[in-house]
Scaffold this motif. Structure first.
Motif, PDB file in Angstrom:
ATOM      1  N   TYR A   1      78.367  25.820  40.958  1.00 67.07           N
ATOM      2  CA  TYR A   1      79.597  26.403  40.792  1.00 67.07           C
ATOM      3  C   TYR A   1      79.614  27.827  40.724  1.00 67.07           C
ATOM      4  CZ  TYR A   1      80.951  21.549  39.025  1.00 67.07           C
ATOM      5  OH  TYR A   1      81.180  20.171  38.974  1.00 67.07           O
ATOM      6  N   LEU A   2      78.477  28.526  41.264  1.00 63.87           N
ATOM      7  CA  LEU A   2      78.404  29.757  41.476  1.00 63.87           C
ATOM      8  C   LEU A   2      77.276  30.115  42.502  1.00 63.87           C
ATOM      9  CD1 LEU A   2      79.504  32.261  40.050  1.00 63.87           C
ATOM     10  CD2 LEU A   2      77.814  32.885  38.863  1.00 63.87           C
TER      11      LEU A   2
ATOM     12  N   THR B   1      81.872  24.010  45.797  1.00 66.69           N
ATOM     13  CA  THR B   1      82.620  25.261  45.941  1.00 66.69           C
ATOM     14  C   THR B   1      84.105  25.100  45.380  1.00 66.69           C
ATOM     15  OG1 THR B   1      83.247  24.354  48.122  1.00 66.69           O
ATOM     16  CG2 THR B   1      81.396  26.004  48.031  1.00 66.69           C
TER      17      THR B   1
ATOM     18  N   GLN C   1      84.610  27.370  40.371  1.00 64.32           N
ATOM     19  CA  GLN C   1      83.944  28.481  40.429  1.00 64.32           C
ATOM     20  C   GLN C   1      83.644  28.695  38.744  1.00 64.32           C
ATOM     21  OE1 GLN C   1      82.690  30.411  42.812  1.00 64.32           O
ATOM     22  NE2 GLN C   1      82.302  32.570  42.063  1.00 64.32           N
TER      23      GLN C   1
END
Ligand code: NAD
Ligand code: ZCW
Length: 295
Positions: free
Chosen positions: A183-184, A281, A284
């Motif tokens: 997520y990052l 993706t 975030q």
């Protein structure tokens, strides 16, 4: 980043400054850090000794974690020779003089050198601290030349800050330790690392199943956990490694430490690495230093 196909059964990645860095690290910074106490934290010593006893060789410390003395005691009492351990520490509060800061850290750690010395973050007031990023890096290079750090690097640096270093550096950073998980993914930053021989070290690798849950990866992680007979924790640590990053994790529980170490013994198929990347993706999530990053 290292070539994904080369990571199978590797237990370390090569470093541009020579030597290698173990692919899984035990962190002393989130669950373990000590705030505002001067007495020794016995629980940190006990946990860190357990981590070393069961096989962690890579220990991730920092000045601001307040537990370098505990880390030093754990190393000495572990009975494992210093030469077999990879010790990282970082400078943040004392950034006005990285050289003096390292002298203090080495005294606390009771060791003559660290394997990796990092500028913890680029977030300081240059006027207030009396030092620029460029000047701080030049001191880091002196530290490397002195042999007090076998490798030097940074943490939480973005591309513009890495470029400021690149413009003055004789020795480029070997590592950038960043929050890194599905997520990052910071693809531009990681591509910059790859182009410049900077190894990515991933902290917060478990965010999708901790502070970042629930999320779009939940079903896939459950399915992969069944496919590989590995826990969700292991799937995520392995994903970071199979993307070419060192995975930095922590726990005070021995079974969780063992779970983390076991990730050296398997590898995700490339299509599963890619699926996690793609689905990741869709969300975030930054957990650490949220006030400092502009994104
Ligand atoms: N450079 C930096 O600015 C920076 C910032 C943060 C952390 N770090 C380093 O990284 C280390 C690890 O950071 P982290 O704590 O984010 O790591 P992490 O993402 O691996 O999370 C570890 C936590 O997740 C828990 N956990 C494991 N499996 C779980 C599951 N299935 N369900 C729920 N919880 C689970 C563990 O018990 C532990 O509390 C720190 O100790 C520190 O050394 C560095
Ligand atoms: O590096 C982990 C994040 C962090 C920055 N400063 C700290 C002080 C204490 C504990 C953790 C941190």
């Amino acid at each position: 980043m290292s070539d994904i196909s080369e990571t199978k059964s590797l237990s370390s990645f090569p470093l541009s400054h020579g030597g290698s860095i173990p692919i899984v690290a035990y962190g002393l910074g989130t669950a373990n850090y000590k705030s505002g106490r001067s007495d020794l934290d016995k629980a940190v010593i006990a946990d860190t000794k357990t981590a070393i006893k069961i096989g962690f060789t890579h220990l991730d410390g920092a000045e601001v974690y307040g537990n370098e003395e505990e880390l030093g005691i754990s190393i000495r009492e572990s009975g494992i020779p210093r030469s077999q351990l990879f010790v990282t520490t970082k400078v943040h509060k004392s950034i006005s003089s990285p050289k003096n800061a390292l002298t203090t850290s080495l005294e606390k750690l009771g060791t003559e050198y660290v394997n990796l010395y990092l500028i913890h973050a680029p977030f300081w007031d240059e006027k207030e601290k009396g030092i620029t990023i460029e000047a701080a890096w030049q001191e880091m290079e002196e530290i490397y030349r002195e042999g007090r750090a076998k490798a030097i690097g940074v943490s939480n640096f973005s591309i513009p800050e890495l470029k400021r270093i690149a413009d003055v550096a004789k020795i480029q950073p070997a590592v950038n330790q960043i929050e890194y998980h599905p997520y990052l993914q910071s693809p531009e930053l990681v591509a910059y690392h790859r182009q410049h021989g900077i190894l990515t070290a991933a902290y917060g690798p478990l965010v999708p199943i901790t502070k970042g849950a629930p999320g779009p990866l939940d079903d896939l992680i459950t399915n992969l956990s069944e496919k590989y007979s590995k826990s969700p924790t292991q799937i995520l640590l392995r994903w970071a490694i199979d993307m070419g990053a060192v995975a930095i994790t922590t726990s005070s529980k021995e079974w969780r430490m063992k779970e983390a170490l076991e990730v050296s013994s398997f590898k995700l198929d490339s299509e599963d690495v890619e699926n996690i990347r793609k689905i990741g993706t869709q969300k975030q999530r930054r957990v650490f230093w949220t006030k400092n990053f502009k994104d």
